[in-house]
Design a protein around this motif. Structure first.
Motif, mmCIF file in Angstrom:
data_model
loop_
_atom_site.group_PDB
_atom_site.id
_atom_site.type_symbol
_atom_site.label_atom_id
_atom_site.label_comp_id
_atom_site.label_asym_id
_atom_site.label_seq_id
_atom_site.Cartn_x
_atom_site.Cartn_y
_atom_site.Cartn_z
ATOM 1 N N LEU A 150 -6.629 4.767 6.182
ATOM 2 C CA LEU A 150 -5.570 3.870 5.710
ATOM 3 C C LEU A 150 -5.294 3.914 4.205
ATOM 4 C CD1 LEU A 150 -3.594 1.469 6.343
ATOM 5 C CD2 LEU A 150 -5.501 -0.056 5.882
ATOM 6 N N LEU A 151 -6.338 3.871 3.388
ATOM 7 C CA LEU A 151 -6.119 3.625 1.960
ATOM 8 C C LEU A 151 -5.416 4.776 1.236
ATOM 9 C CD1 LEU A 151 -9.464 1.783 1.170
ATOM 10 C CD2 LEU A 151 -7.256 0.810 1.792
ATOM 11 N N GLU A 167 3.332 8.045 8.988
ATOM 12 C CA GLU A 167 2.032 7.407 8.737
ATOM 13 C C GLU A 167 1.201 7.350 10.017
ATOM 14 O OE1 GLU A 167 0.286 6.261 6.200
ATOM 15 O OE2 GLU A 167 1.699 6.539 4.560
ATOM 16 N N PRO A 181 7.290 11.369 -10.094
ATOM 17 C CA PRO A 181 8.405 10.934 -10.956
ATOM 18 C C PRO A 181 8.082 9.687 -11.767
ATOM 19 C CG PRO A 181 8.940 10.607 -8.619
ATOM 20 C CD PRO A 181 7.655 11.381 -8.675
ATOM 21 N N LYS A 197 -3.554 4.528 -7.689
ATOM 22 C CA LYS A 197 -3.878 3.152 -7.301
ATOM 23 C C LYS A 197 -5.374 2.914 -7.468
ATOM 24 C CE LYS A 197 -0.393 2.956 -3.675
ATOM 25 N NZ LYS A 197 -0.258 4.078 -2.768
ATOM 26 N N MET A 219 7.904 10.217 0.122
ATOM 27 C CA MET A 219 7.458 9.753 -1.188
ATOM 28 C C MET A 219 8.606 9.051 -1.912
ATOM 29 S SD MET A 219 5.130 12.866 -2.550
ATOM 30 C CE MET A 219 6.519 13.802 -3.127
ATOM 31 N N ARG A 220 8.270 8.516 -3.068
ATOM 32 C CA ARG A 220 9.273 7.834 -3.891
ATOM 33 C C ARG A 220 10.415 8.796 -4.247
ATOM 34 N NH1 ARG A 220 7.695 3.762 -8.380
ATOM 35 N NH2 ARG A 220 9.642 2.582 -8.427
ATOM 36 N N ASN A 236 -3.057 8.473 1.786
ATOM 37 C CA ASN A 236 -2.341 9.376 2.688
ATOM 38 C C ASN A 236 -2.738 10.777 2.245
ATOM 39 O OD1 ASN A 236 -0.512 11.189 3.853
ATOM 40 N ND2 ASN A 236 1.007 9.565 4.088
ATOM 41 N N PHE A 239 8.172 15.200 1.987
ATOM 42 C CA PHE A 239 7.269 16.262 1.544
ATOM 43 C C PHE A 239 6.351 16.647 2.690
ATOM 44 C CE2 PHE A 239 3.150 17.682 -0.027
ATOM 45 C CZ PHE A 239 3.527 18.699 -0.901
ATOM 46 N N LEU A 255 0.836 -1.206 0.000
ATOM 47 C CA LEU A 255 0.000 0.000 0.000
ATOM 48 C C LEU A 255 0.868 1.253 0.000
ATOM 49 C CD1 LEU A 255 -2.990 0.922 -0.123
ATOM 50 C CD2 LEU A 255 -2.903 1.140 2.356
ATOM 51 N N ARG A 256 1.503 1.552 1.115
ATOM 52 C CA ARG A 256 2.502 2.634 1.216
ATOM 53 C C ARG A 256 3.457 2.230 2.320
ATOM 54 N NH1 ARG A 256 -2.130 5.128 1.873
ATOM 55 N NH2 ARG A 256 -1.690 5.353 4.083
ATOM 56 N N GLU A 272 3.289 19.945 3.686
ATOM 57 C CA GLU A 272 2.619 21.159 3.212
ATOM 58 C C GLU A 272 3.394 22.391 3.644
ATOM 59 O OE1 GLU A 272 -1.349 20.804 4.739
ATOM 60 O OE2 GLU A 272 -1.496 18.844 3.795
ATOM 61 N N VAL A 313 -2.060 13.636 2.958
ATOM 62 C CA VAL A 313 -1.076 14.717 2.803
ATOM 63 C C VAL A 313 -0.779 14.914 1.313
ATOM 64 C CG1 VAL A 313 1.269 15.514 3.357
ATOM 65 C CG2 VAL A 313 -0.028 14.219 5.052
ATOM 66 N N ILE A 314 -0.705 13.802 0.591
ATOM 67 C CA ILE A 314 -0.329 13.886 -0.826
ATOM 68 C C ILE A 314 -1.344 13.262 -1.780
ATOM 69 C CG2 ILE A 314 2.191 14.076 -0.635
ATOM 70 C CD1 ILE A 314 2.195 10.932 -0.965
ATOM 71 N N GLY A 327 4.220 15.265 7.686
ATOM 72 C CA GLY A 327 4.764 15.019 6.351
ATOM 73 C C GLY A 327 4.635 13.584 5.899
ATOM 74 N N VAL A 328 5.323 13.295 4.805
ATOM 75 C CA VAL A 328 5.253 11.963 4.204
ATOM 76 C C VAL A 328 6.541 11.727 3.417
ATOM 77 C CG1 VAL A 328 4.019 12.901 2.195
ATOM 78 C CG2 VAL A 328 3.842 10.492 2.688
#
Lengths: 225, 79
Positions: free
Chosen positions: B65-66, A94, B16, B40, A103-104, B68, A148, A57-58, A150, B70-71, A100-101
């Motif tokens: 959960l599914l 999370e 990216p 997704k 990312m890839r 996020n 990242f 998922l993440r 805001e 923030v982004i 924040g988060v």
């Protein structure tokens, strides 16, 4: 000081952290399986690197809801130390313990190499043994380290000295080339508003002994003692 | 009931992966493509329940959960 090292299914830096805490720092450490609900009286909880739940998922999304995380949140709320490294950092964001988060990476590649980092703030429980502006070398090994947040939150992080480490060139300059993953303002590690929860992508546990030719990570752990 | 959930990156969040796919499509000659965003798709089977209740629950699942938030943004269809 007693350390608890949380083990999620897929954690793979827990043994390294355990080794550094016990053999390098000479402190007590216990492994805490993610299904447990008690921190067994630990003063500091480490969320180690790895691929909890296979990054499904993440990164860190499922681990953030593991039973142990309720205890970790309680510990953090009570002012206890929480230290997330790599996947541990992802889990902390999370879980909402850090803003924040991750990312890839902008390169869309897994990056595994040494990077240089500038100590942005040394006024914290995690960096107090460093000089402000000191340049450190630490390894990174991640696919999702592109921090990242805001804009409003970023301003807050900057104003309150919550940015601990930033990717920099070996001379300490912040250049675009020195940012390995595209992180916002080259953020490599942050601390929460209260200063007791820290997350960082580099691996201090992999550079805490002379045998590795680099002991910059050791000071990070020693700062917490 | 079936919930079809789409989780996508918010506007302005750098993608990216989408850029790389865009680049690959252009190099394959698909010059019509002006942008690619990758997200997704999640399918959930729900037991028998009122539509309103299902909407409420799926929203909660996305928030918690599914996605996020923030982004990422999300939308879903119920069938």
């Amino acid at each position: 000081m007693k350390f608890g090292i949380v083990v999620f299914p897929g954690s793979n830096c827990d043994a390294d952290c355990h080794h550094v805490v016990t053999h390098v720092l000479g402190c007590e450490a216990v492994a805490l399986w993610h299904k447990e609900t008690s921190l067994q009286g630990c003063d500091c909880v480490i969320l180690p690197g790895g691929y909890s739940h296979a990054d499904y998922l993440r990164c860190g999304a499922m681990a953030a809801f593991s039973p142990i995380m309720t205890a970790v949140k309680g510990h953090a709320a009570a002012g206890g130390l929480v230290f997330g490294i790599c996947n541990g950092f992802q889990i902390l964001t999370e879980a909402g313990l850090l803003p924040g988060v991750l990312m890839r990476n902008t390169s869309i590649r897994h990056i595994c190499r040494d990077v240089t980092l500038r100590v942005n703030s040394n006024q914290t429980r995690f960096t107090r043994l460093f000089r402000a502006g000191e340049v450190l070398t630490m390894p990174i090994a991640h696919n999702e380290g592109n921090y990242f947040v805001e804009r409003r939150q970023l301003v807050k992080l900057e104003e309150q000295g919550q940015i601990l480490l930033r990717y920099c060139a070996p001379d300490g300059e912040l250049t675009e080339d020195a940012n390995p993953n595209g992180s916002l303002v080259a953020i490599a590690g942050i601390v929460n508003e209260q200063g007791n929860v820290c997350g960082m992508m580099p691996h201090p546990e992999r550079c805490s002994e002379a045998i590795f030719g680099n002991r910059d990570g050791k000071k990070m752990f020693e700062s917490m003692l | 009931m079936l919930a079809k959930i789409y989780v996508t990156l918010k506007k302005g969040v750098h993608d990216p992966q989408g850029e790389a796919v865009h680049h690959a499509l252009l190099s394959l000659g698909f010059r019509q493509v002006s942008d690619v965003r990758i997200g997704k798709y999640i399918e959930l089977k729900l037991g028998e329940m009122e539509r309103n209740e299902a909407e409420k629950k799926v929203t909660e699942m996305c928030q918690k959960l599914l996605a996020n938030t923030v982004i990422e943004g999300y939308r879903f269809e119920l069938e």
